[in-house]
Structure formats: C-alpha cells, structure tokens
Design a protein around this motif. Structure first.
Motif, PDB file in Angstrom:
ATOM      1  N   ALA A  88       0.848  -1.189   0.000  1.00  0.00           N
ATOM      2  CA  ALA A  88       0.000   0.000   0.000  1.00  0.00           C
ATOM      3  C   ALA A  88       0.883   1.238   0.000  1.00  0.00           C
ATOM      4  N   LEU A  89       0.625   2.119  -0.926  1.00  0.00           N
ATOM      5  CA  LEU A  89       1.361   3.383  -1.030  1.00  0.00           C
ATOM      6  C   LEU A  89       0.604   4.422  -0.205  1.00  0.00           C
ATOM      7  N   ASP A  90       0.718   4.277   1.110  1.00  0.00           N
ATOM      8  CA  ASP A  90      -0.091   5.063   2.045  1.00  0.00           C
ATOM      9  C   ASP A  90       0.451   6.454   2.312  1.00  0.00           C
ATOM     10  N   LYS A  91       1.649   6.742   1.832  1.00  0.00           N
ATOM     11  CA  LYS A  91       2.259   8.062   2.039  1.00  0.00           C
ATOM     12  C   LYS A  91       2.646   8.692   0.703  1.00  0.00           C
ATOM     13  N   HIS A  92       1.895   8.344  -0.344  1.00  0.00           N
ATOM     14  CA  HIS A  92       2.206   8.836  -1.694  1.00  0.00           C
ATOM     15  C   HIS A  92       3.656   8.508  -2.048  1.00  0.00           C
ATOM     16  N   ASP A  93       4.073   7.299  -1.697  1.00  0.00           N
ATOM     17  CA  ASP A  93       5.463   6.876  -1.810  1.00  0.00           C
ATOM     18  C   ASP A  93       5.984   6.940  -3.245  1.00  0.00           C
ATOM     19  N   LYS A  94       7.120   7.594  -3.420  1.00  0.00           N
ATOM     20  CA  LYS A  94       7.822   7.576  -4.702  1.00  0.00           C
ATOM     21  C   LYS A  94       8.538   6.230  -4.779  1.00  0.00           C
ATOM     22  N   HIS A  95       8.347   5.518  -5.905  1.00  0.00           N
ATOM     23  CA  HIS A  95       8.863   4.153  -5.986  1.00  0.00           C
ATOM     24  C   HIS A  95       9.191   3.746  -7.416  1.00  0.00           C
ATOM     25  N   VAL A  96       9.951   2.663  -7.516  1.00  0.00           N
ATOM     26  CA  VAL A  96      10.253   2.030  -8.797  1.00  0.00           C
ATOM     27  C   VAL A  96       9.656   0.637  -8.755  1.00  0.00           C
ATOM     28  N   LEU A  97       8.966   0.262  -9.822  1.00  0.00           N
ATOM     29  CA  LEU A  97       8.383  -1.069  -9.943  1.00  0.00           C
ATOM     30  C   LEU A  97       9.130  -1.812 -11.043  1.00  0.00           C
ATOM     31  N   ARG A  98       9.527  -3.047 -10.739  1.00  0.00           N
ATOM     32  CA  ARG A  98      10.239  -3.880 -11.710  1.00  0.00           C
ATOM     33  C   ARG A  98       9.524  -5.219 -11.832  1.00  0.00           C
ATOM     34  N   ALA A  99       9.340  -5.672 -13.066  1.00  0.00           N
ATOM     35  CA  ALA A  99       8.682  -6.958 -13.315  1.00  0.00           C
ATOM     36  C   ALA A  99       9.701  -7.931 -13.897  1.00  0.00           C
ATOM     37  N   PHE A 100       9.977  -9.010 -13.162  1.00  0.00           N
ATOM     38  CA  PHE A 100      10.871 -10.058 -13.652  1.00  0.00           C
ATOM     39  C   PHE A 100      10.118 -11.004 -14.582  1.00  0.00           C
ATOM     40  N   SER A 101       8.824 -11.118 -14.367  1.00  0.00           N
ATOM     41  CA  SER A 101       7.922 -11.840 -15.252  1.00  0.00           C
ATOM     42  C   SER A 101       6.628 -11.028 -15.295  1.00  0.00           C
ATOM     43  N   GLU A 102       5.753 -11.355 -16.224  1.00  0.00           N
ATOM     44  CA  GLU A 102       4.496 -10.613 -16.297  1.00  0.00           C
ATOM     45  C   GLU A 102       3.747 -10.736 -14.976  1.00  0.00           C
ATOM     46  N   MET A 103       3.343  -9.596 -14.423  1.00  0.00           N
ATOM     47  CA  MET A 103       2.630  -9.579 -13.146  1.00  0.00           C
ATOM     48  C   MET A 103       1.190  -9.120 -13.371  1.00  0.00           C
ATOM     49  N   LYS A 104       0.246  -9.877 -12.803  1.00  0.00           N
ATOM     50  CA  LYS A 104      -1.152  -9.458 -12.755  1.00  0.00           C
ATOM     51  C   LYS A 104      -1.398  -8.917 -11.368  1.00  0.00           C
ATOM     52  N   MET A 105      -1.915  -7.695 -11.296  1.00  0.00           N
ATOM     53  CA  MET A 105      -2.100  -7.007 -10.037  1.00  0.00           C
ATOM     54  C   MET A 105      -3.544  -6.505  -9.920  1.00  0.00           C
ATOM     55  N   ALA A 106      -4.115  -6.637  -8.728  1.00  0.00           N
ATOM     56  CA  ALA A 106      -5.414  -6.038  -8.417  1.00  0.00           C
ATOM     57  C   ALA A 106      -5.111  -4.754  -7.653  1.00  0.00           C
ATOM     58  N   CYS A 107      -5.599  -3.629  -8.157  1.00  0.00           N
ATOM     59  CA  CYS A 107      -5.241  -2.317  -7.619  1.00  0.00           C
ATOM     60  C   CYS A 107      -6.491  -1.528  -7.231  1.00  0.00           C
ATOM     61  N   VAL A 108      -6.383  -0.828  -6.109  1.00  0.00           N
ATOM     62  CA  VAL A 108      -7.458   0.041  -5.636  1.00  0.00           C
ATOM     63  C   VAL A 108      -6.894   1.444  -5.488  1.00  0.00           C
ATOM     64  N   PHE A 109      -7.604   2.446  -6.022  1.00  0.00           N
ATOM     65  CA  PHE A 109      -7.184   3.842  -5.933  1.00  0.00           C
ATOM     66  C   PHE A 109      -8.222   4.679  -5.198  1.00  0.00           C
ATOM     67  N   ASN A 110      -7.722   5.581  -4.374  1.00  0.00           N
ATOM     68  CA  ASN A 110      -8.542   6.571  -3.685  1.00  0.00           C
ATOM     69  C   ASN A 110      -7.812   7.916  -3.780  1.00  0.00           C
ATOM     70  N   PRO A 111      -8.452   8.962  -4.303  1.00  0.00           N
ATOM     71  CA  PRO A 111      -9.788   8.986  -4.879  1.00  0.00           C
ATOM     72  C   PRO A 111      -9.840   8.145  -6.159  1.00  0.00           C
ATOM     73  N   PRO A 112     -11.045   7.791  -6.559  1.00  0.00           N
ATOM     74  CA  PRO A 112     -11.194   6.927  -7.734  1.00  0.00           C
ATOM     75  C   PRO A 112     -10.767   7.627  -9.021  1.00  0.00           C
ATOM     76  N   LEU A 113     -10.281   6.829  -9.960  1.00  0.00           N
ATOM     77  CA  LEU A 113      -9.955   7.361 -11.278  1.00  0.00           C
ATOM     78  C   LEU A 113     -11.226   7.494 -12.099  1.00  0.00           C
ATOM     79  N   ILE A 114     -11.186   8.398 -13.084  1.00  0.00           N
ATOM     80  CA  ILE A 114     -12.341   8.556 -13.973  1.00  0.00           C
ATOM     81  C   ILE A 114     -12.271   7.573 -15.138  1.00  0.00           C
ATOM     82  N   GLY A 115     -11.060   7.064 -15.447  1.00  0.00           N
ATOM     83  CA  GLY A 115     -10.976   5.985 -16.421  1.00  0.00           C
ATOM     84  C   GLY A 115      -9.916   6.093 -17.489  1.00  0.00           C
ATOM     85  N   ASN A 116      -9.551   7.286 -17.916  1.00  0.00           N
ATOM     86  CA  ASN A 116      -8.629   7.421 -19.041  1.00  0.00           C
ATOM     87  C   ASN A 116      -7.206   7.818 -18.632  1.00  0.00           C
ATOM     88  N   GLU A 117      -6.909   7.821 -17.350  1.00  0.00           N
ATOM     89  CA  GLU A 117      -5.625   8.315 -16.871  1.00  0.00           C
ATOM     90  C   GLU A 117      -4.450   7.438 -17.290  1.00  0.00           C
TER      91      GLU A 117
END
Length: 132
Positions: A88-117
């Motif tokens: 959880a990025l609870d402090k607006h954490d600046k981060h780097v994400l690396r995928a060693f293999s294809e990753m499927k992720m379930a993600c929740v955003f607050n506030p919600p996205l409108i869809g095209n971001e």
C-alpha cells in the motif's frame, strides 16, 4: 449491484494501455460507479522498470501472479513481489516497480480514477476535476 466480467472489460474502453509500454490496466470500477474508490486489474509487462509517484492518489496493490520488486525511493528498501504480496502506497510513496515476469495485479485507488488516466512525467495520475 454492479457486475462486470474481466474479459468483457478488456475488450472495451475500460482497458488503458501505457503509452510507454510498461503496463495495461482494465478499470473494473471507476468514479462514475459511485463506490468512492476505483478497482483495476493491471498487467505489468515482463522487463518493465519504471518510476511512479502517485501524488494525488493512495493505492493498494495485490499481486495475483508473476514476480518482481518494488523499491522505495525514500529509503532505498527493496521488497519482493510474488503472488500473495500486498503493498500500500499510504504516504504517496515515490517508488520504482520492476517486473521479472508478467505480473497481474489487483489495484485500488482513492480517490477513484475517472478511467482514461495514464502516468504524467512525474509518474502520477493527474487529479481531474471530475475525480474530486
């Protein structure tokens, strides 16, 4: 009640592809659904290595499949990601994400996205007036 099927959503305008080629995100719930958060199934492509900084949103992520790592740019700590990992990025954490293999992720955003971001130059989603 809202019921959606991932294969159907993936064939609609709910699937957004990163212009930089790192991910795609199928937005299962959006602001217009009135839930107070958005819910996405995101695929991080093998070999992806990119920086993000959600300055306008809090995000929680659960890894369904694949392997990679997340690096906190605040303290340099690196955390392994594999199926069953949640972060959880609870402090607006600046981060780097690396995928060693294809990753499927379930993600929740607050506030919600409108869809095209997609990520801006800072690795954030803009906070649309529609999202407030």
């Amino acid at each position: 009640m809202i019921v959606r099927h991932l294969p159907d959503a993936e064939q609609s305008n709910r699937k957004i592809v990163d212009p930089q080629g790192n991910w795609d995100s199928t937005r299962m719930l959006l602001k217009s659904d009135g839930m107070g958060f958005s819910f996405h199934i995101t695929t991080i492509y093998t070999g992806a290595d990119f920086q993000m900084h959600y300055q306008n949103h809090l995000e929680s992520v659960y890894c369904i499949s694949g392997e990679g790592e997340i690096e906190s740019l605040e303290d340099g700590k690196v955390y392994s990601i594999k199926p069953g990992t949640m972060y959880a990025l609870d402090k607006h954490d600046k981060h780097v994400l690396r995928a060693f293999s294809e990753m499927k992720m379930a993600c929740v955003f607050n506030p919600p996205l409108i869809g095209n971001e997609v990520h801006n130059a800072e690795g954030a989603y803009e906070l649309s007036a529609d999202a407030i």
